[in-house]
Design a protein around this motif. Structure first.
Motif, PDB file in Angstrom:
ATOM      1  N   ASP A 161      34.058   5.683  38.018  1.00 44.23           N
ATOM      2  CA  ASP A 161      33.695   4.778  36.933  1.00 44.23           C
ATOM      3  C   ASP A 161      34.185   5.379  35.617  1.00 44.23           C
ATOM      4  O   ASP A 161      34.722   6.488  35.590  1.00 44.23           O
ATOM      5  N   GLN A 177      32.626   6.569  32.975  1.00 37.14           N
ATOM      6  CA  GLN A 177      31.971   7.794  32.530  1.00 37.14           C
ATOM      7  C   GLN A 177      32.467   9.003  33.320  1.00 37.14           C
ATOM      8  O   GLN A 177      32.744  10.059  32.745  1.00 37.14           O
ATOM      9  N   THR A 178      32.609   8.850  34.627  1.00 36.76           N
ATOM     10  CA  THR A 178      33.076   9.964  35.447  1.00 36.76           C
ATOM     11  C   THR A 178      34.503  10.343  35.077  1.00 36.76           C
ATOM     12  O   THR A 178      34.852  11.522  34.989  1.00 36.76           O
ATOM     13  N   GLU A 224      35.703  10.018  25.717  1.00 35.69           N
ATOM     14  CA  GLU A 224      35.117   8.691  25.962  1.00 35.69           C
ATOM     15  C   GLU A 224      35.959   7.602  25.301  1.00 35.69           C
ATOM     16  O   GLU A 224      36.277   6.578  25.920  1.00 35.69           O
ATOM     17  N   TRP A 262      31.145   1.169  33.255  1.00 38.13           N
ATOM     18  CA  TRP A 262      30.750   2.442  32.687  1.00 38.13           C
ATOM     19  C   TRP A 262      29.412   2.859  33.278  1.00 38.13           C
ATOM     20  O   TRP A 262      28.476   2.074  33.310  1.00 38.13           O
ATOM     21  N   ASN A 263      29.340   4.070  33.754  1.00 39.46           N
ATOM     22  CA  ASN A 263      28.093   4.643  34.229  1.00 39.46           C
ATOM     23  C   ASN A 263      27.508   3.870  35.413  1.00 39.46           C
ATOM     24  O   ASN A 263      26.384   3.396  35.368  1.00 39.46           O
ATOM     25  N   GLU A 295      23.806   5.351  37.246  1.00 38.14           N
ATOM     26  CA  GLU A 295      22.974   5.552  36.068  1.00 38.14           C
ATOM     27  C   GLU A 295      22.153   6.838  36.161  1.00 38.14           C
ATOM     28  O   GLU A 295      21.570   7.142  37.195  1.00 38.14           O
ATOM     29  N   ARG A 316      25.053  12.375  35.631  1.00 39.80           N
ATOM     30  CA  ARG A 316      26.205  12.932  34.948  1.00 39.80           C
ATOM     31  C   ARG A 316      26.667  14.133  35.753  1.00 39.80           C
ATOM     32  O   ARG A 316      25.862  14.941  36.186  1.00 39.80           O
TER      33      ARG A 316
END
Length: 128
Positions: free
Chosen positions: A34, A36-37, A100, A112-113, A116, A119
């Motif tokens: 995703d 974020q990753t 980001e 994104w994320n 959830e 991290r």
């Protein structure tokens, strides 16, 4: 919804070694990331630039991101898991917003994320 709990199987083929030393196994694997990753992987590639006095590029390309991922995967596949000094909070505050922004600019349609609250980077000042 975890995105990498059932990874796709890797594929392989034999290829000549780039330096002519014989035959090696070329392995190709696929991973779902995703936004974020992906940004965290980019952060890891550039985390120490500020500490070394290296400026962050204004903008990078998708090819640059893929190069960073390829290098990380190659290092991991070859067993290069040596610990690198953890980034400082100052580096996090400088490099994370940049990473980001780069990923959101390059891949605006990414979710994104997905996972959830998950991290994949353990920041030392958050362990306390």
């Amino acid at each position: 919804m975890p995105i990498n709990t059932t990874p796709s199987p890797a594929t392989h083929q034999t290829v000549p070694d780039a330096e002519g030393r014989g035959t090696v196994l070329q392995i190709t694997s696929t991973h779902n990331l995703d936004g974020q990753t992906l940004a965290l992987r980019l952060f890891e590639s550039f985390a120490h630039h500020p500490e070394h006095g290296e400026p962050l590029p204004q903008e990078i390309t998708a090819d640059s991101v893929m190069h960073c991922l390829g290098q990380q995967v190659a290092d991991c596949a070859e067993g290069w898991h040596e610990a690198v000094n953890e980034p400082t909070q100052e580096c996090w505050e400088t490099v994370w917003p940049w990473a980001e922004a780069q990923i959101r600019r390059l891949f605006p349609d990414l979710t994104w994320n997905v996972e959830e609250g998950h991290r994949k980077l353990d920041l030392p000042w958050e362990r306390l």
